[in-house]
Design a protein around this motif. Structure first.
Motif, mmCIF file in Angstrom:
data_model
loop_
_atom_site.group_PDB
_atom_site.id
_atom_site.type_symbol
_atom_site.label_atom_id
_atom_site.label_comp_id
_atom_site.label_asym_id
_atom_site.label_seq_id
_atom_site.Cartn_x
_atom_site.Cartn_y
_atom_site.Cartn_z
ATOM 1 N N SER A 116 -45.509 -23.303 51.999
ATOM 2 C CA SER A 116 -44.344 -22.608 51.667
ATOM 3 C C SER A 116 -44.405 -20.996 51.688
ATOM 4 O O SER A 116 -43.576 -20.212 52.092
ATOM 5 C CB SER A 116 -43.405 -23.288 50.748
ATOM 6 O OG SER A 116 -43.140 -24.750 50.980
ATOM 7 N N GLN A 161 -43.774 -18.739 53.954
ATOM 8 C CA GLN A 161 -42.418 -18.351 54.430
ATOM 9 C C GLN A 161 -42.062 -16.734 53.722
ATOM 10 O O GLN A 161 -41.528 -15.948 54.534
ATOM 11 C CB GLN A 161 -41.427 -19.256 53.563
ATOM 12 C CG GLN A 161 -41.225 -20.454 54.177
ATOM 13 C CD GLN A 161 -40.063 -21.169 53.416
ATOM 14 O OE1 GLN A 161 -39.154 -20.494 52.949
ATOM 15 N NE2 GLN A 161 -40.199 -22.506 53.558
ATOM 16 N N GLY A 186 -36.769 -30.508 53.701
ATOM 17 C CA GLY A 186 -36.364 -29.295 54.365
ATOM 18 C C GLY A 186 -34.893 -28.840 53.925
ATOM 19 O O GLY A 186 -34.654 -29.434 52.881
ATOM 20 N N THR A 207 -34.781 -24.561 48.683
ATOM 21 C CA THR A 207 -33.724 -24.719 49.710
ATOM 22 C C THR A 207 -32.520 -25.193 49.181
ATOM 23 O O THR A 207 -32.436 -25.761 48.052
ATOM 24 C CB THR A 207 -34.212 -25.592 50.910
ATOM 25 O OG1 THR A 207 -34.818 -26.856 50.105
ATOM 26 C CG2 THR A 207 -35.079 -25.034 51.761
ATOM 27 N N ARG A 256 -53.886 -30.234 45.713
ATOM 28 C CA ARG A 256 -53.230 -30.480 44.549
ATOM 29 C C ARG A 256 -54.220 -31.592 43.616
ATOM 30 O O ARG A 256 -55.270 -31.888 44.124
ATOM 31 C CB ARG A 256 -52.224 -31.396 44.864
ATOM 32 C CG ARG A 256 -51.084 -30.919 45.798
ATOM 33 C CD ARG A 256 -49.713 -30.991 45.214
ATOM 34 N NE ARG A 256 -48.957 -30.142 46.161
ATOM 35 C CZ ARG A 256 -47.646 -30.861 46.881
ATOM 36 N NH1 ARG A 256 -47.322 -32.089 46.226
ATOM 37 N NH2 ARG A 256 -47.221 -30.233 47.703
ATOM 38 N N HIS A 271 -48.798 -25.805 48.641
ATOM 39 C CA HIS A 271 -47.882 -26.162 49.860
ATOM 40 C C HIS A 271 -48.222 -24.866 50.732
ATOM 41 O O HIS A 271 -48.655 -23.810 50.270
ATOM 42 C CB HIS A 271 -46.496 -26.366 49.346
ATOM 43 C CG HIS A 271 -45.787 -25.443 48.560
ATOM 44 N ND1 HIS A 271 -44.348 -25.611 48.350
ATOM 45 C CD2 HIS A 271 -46.288 -24.158 47.793
ATOM 46 C CE1 HIS A 271 -44.127 -24.467 47.451
ATOM 47 N NE2 HIS A 271 -45.146 -23.830 47.166
ATOM 48 N N GLU A 294 -45.860 -25.640 57.832
ATOM 49 C CA GLU A 294 -44.316 -25.311 57.188
ATOM 50 C C GLU A 294 -43.515 -24.741 58.276
ATOM 51 O O GLU A 294 -44.303 -24.282 59.502
ATOM 52 C CB GLU A 294 -44.703 -23.940 56.497
ATOM 53 C CG GLU A 294 -43.549 -23.460 55.444
ATOM 54 C CD GLU A 294 -43.186 -24.480 54.072
ATOM 55 O OE1 GLU A 294 -44.146 -25.215 54.099
ATOM 56 O OE2 GLU A 294 -42.258 -24.427 53.822
ATOM 57 N N GLN A 315 -50.558 -29.497 55.702
ATOM 58 C CA GLN A 315 -49.154 -29.149 55.787
ATOM 59 C C GLN A 315 -48.814 -28.254 57.048
ATOM 60 O O GLN A 315 -49.722 -27.561 57.338
ATOM 61 C CB GLN A 315 -48.481 -28.854 54.686
ATOM 62 C CG GLN A 315 -48.220 -29.564 53.477
ATOM 63 C CD GLN A 315 -47.528 -29.019 52.268
ATOM 64 O OE1 GLN A 315 -47.175 -27.701 52.154
ATOM 65 N NE2 GLN A 315 -47.119 -29.914 51.474
ATOM 66 N N ALA A 368 -35.609 -24.073 56.714
ATOM 67 C CA ALA A 368 -36.939 -24.239 56.327
ATOM 68 C C ALA A 368 -37.406 -25.840 56.441
ATOM 69 O O ALA A 368 -36.631 -26.491 56.070
ATOM 70 C CB ALA A 368 -37.540 -23.627 55.195
HETATM 71 N N1 DAH Z 1 -43.146 -27.311 50.037
HETATM 72 C C1 DAH Z 1 -42.682 -28.604 49.939
HETATM 73 C C2 DAH Z 1 -43.866 -29.566 49.485
HETATM 74 O O1 DAH Z 1 -44.837 -29.178 49.442
HETATM 75 C C3 DAH Z 1 -42.399 -29.390 51.107
HETATM 76 C C4 DAH Z 1 -41.186 -28.562 51.734
HETATM 77 C C5 DAH Z 1 -39.663 -28.850 51.365
HETATM 78 C C6 DAH Z 1 -41.065 -27.447 52.570
HETATM 79 C C7 DAH Z 1 -38.568 -28.385 51.861
HETATM 80 C C8 DAH Z 1 -39.884 -26.788 52.854
HETATM 81 C C9 DAH Z 1 -38.671 -27.235 52.393
HETATM 82 O O2 DAH Z 1 -39.936 -25.465 53.661
HETATM 83 O O3 DAH Z 1 -37.596 -26.637 53.308
HETATM 84 O O4 DAH Z 1 -43.503 -30.807 48.847
#
Ligand code: DAH
Length: 349
Positions: free
Chosen positions: A172, A175, A287, A255, A198, A170, A214, A212, A309
């Motif tokens: 993320s 961040q 999020g 989160t 994946r 992801h 972010e 994606q 996020a």
């Molecule tokens: N990283 C998560 C995914 O790949 C998606 C995601 C969910 C990102 C919540 C976020 C978050 O920043 O707050 O499924």
């Protein structure tokens, strides 16, 4: 001798008449009029003639030469003219034919969608960040509050390169990378688009590689209502101002609290239909409020700073926006599919 001259004249003229090209004409000229040509050798024999005959034969010889020369000149001109006409004929352009349209490329639909979303967030004061696709286990999981052995890791089947290196599952981790870069003392407002991977079997809704975006906003006093307002703005500007959003409670390790966002179904406007699986809503993204552990690990004091996020999939957004039924269309490069979207925002005309 007169007869000889007459024969030369006749022969030469008929050959000139039959000549097909300039080279043949040149040969005829040499054969009859050249230094070793037949007319010249006849003229050389003139010395043997009587005084009376000489001027007579001389005159005839000159006439023969003149006749042959004229004929050759005329024929030369005719052949040149014919060659020119043939050339013009060959090169003739039909200006009424339709032209061949130039092949103009254009951005991929995913690129256009990502740029559209980037523009929107840049307008809200976000900066666009990037992170590596080959990521460390630390940033992909640990810094996102998923220590080794955490069950949530299993939700994201991972391509490992070594024990510590992997293809990011992801966006993320960007961040954590951005917060670290900012050193814990500054607000952060960034989005990060990019490819993720994946270990899924490809089908109409899964691809082992997809995209994606972010989003992260960390500052003093960032609240859940800020997240809601931001996402509402996003949904309305990408899908249309008549769309509603709703947040549902959910779970993500990074989160707390976590939400999933749905938008109202465009087709049935909330009544329920096959597009929204009869719920009236379509799931768009995840999020929530950045988990204190994530803030602390990246060097932010979670007593002073809060943040929100979110993570969304441009593939899914494009599929919903344009009614695309198979995610594989984005990655199989069929021009019949791709060129349909060249007029989209940011696309070539
Ligand atoms: N990283 C998560 C995914 O790949 C998606 C995601 C969910 C990102 C919540 C976020 C978050 O920043 O707050 O499924």
């Amino acid at each position: 001798m007169k007869e000889q001259l007459e024969t030369i004249r006749r022969e030469a003229l008929s050959k000139v008449k039959e000549a097909h090209d300039l080279k043949e004409l040149q040969d005829i000229k040499v054969t009859y009029l050249g230094k070793k040509g037949s007319l010249t050798s006849v003229l050389r024999g003139m010395g043997k003639l009587s005084k009376e005959e000489r001027p007579v034969v001389g005159e005839i010889a000159n006439k023969v030469r003149e006749a042959i020369t004229n004929e050759i000149d005329e024929k030369t001109e005719a052949l040149e003219q014919a060659a020119l006409e043939a050339k013009l004929e060959n090169e003739a352009l039909d200006v009424t034919l339709p032209g061949r349209p130039p092949q103009v490329g254009g951005p991929h639909l995913l690129t256009s969608i990502i740029e559209e979303i980037e523009d929107l967030f840049i307008g809200m004061g976000y900066e666009v960040k990037e992170g590596p696709e080959v990521e460390t286990d630390y940033f992909n999981f640990e810094a996102m509050n998923m220590p080794k052995g955490h069950p949530a890791r299993d939700m994201q089947d991972t391509f490992y390169i070594t024990n510590e290196l992997l293809l990011r599952t992801h966006t993320s981790p960007v961040q954590a990378r951005t917060m670290q870069q900012y050193g814990g003392g500054q607000p952060v407002k960034m989005i990060c688009p990019g490819k993720v991977y994946r270990r899924d079997t490809d089908d109409a809704t899964h691809s082992h590689q997809f995209t994606q975006i972010e989003g992260l906003y960390v500052d003093k006093n960032v609240r859940m209502s800020d997240l809601k307002g931001t996402l509402d703005n996003f949904a309305k500007s990408i899908f249309g101002s008549d769309r509603e959003i709703r947040l549902r409670p959910s779970f993500f390790p990074f989160t707390e609290p976590s939400v999933e966002m749905d938008i109202s179904c465009k087709v049935c406007k909330g009544d329920g239909c096959s597009v929204c699986k009869h719920s009236g809503w379509i799931e768009i993204l995840g999020g929530g409020m950045v988990h204190p552990n994530v803030l602390e690990m990246a060097g932010y004091d979670s007593e002073k700073y809060t943040g929100f996020a979110f993570g969304m999939g441009p593939d899914r957004i494009a599929m919903l926006k344009y009614g695309i039924d198979d995610i594989r269309h984005f990655y199989t490069n069929d021009m019949r599919f791709l060129t349909q979207f060249h007029h989209e925002k940011g696309g070539a005309q």
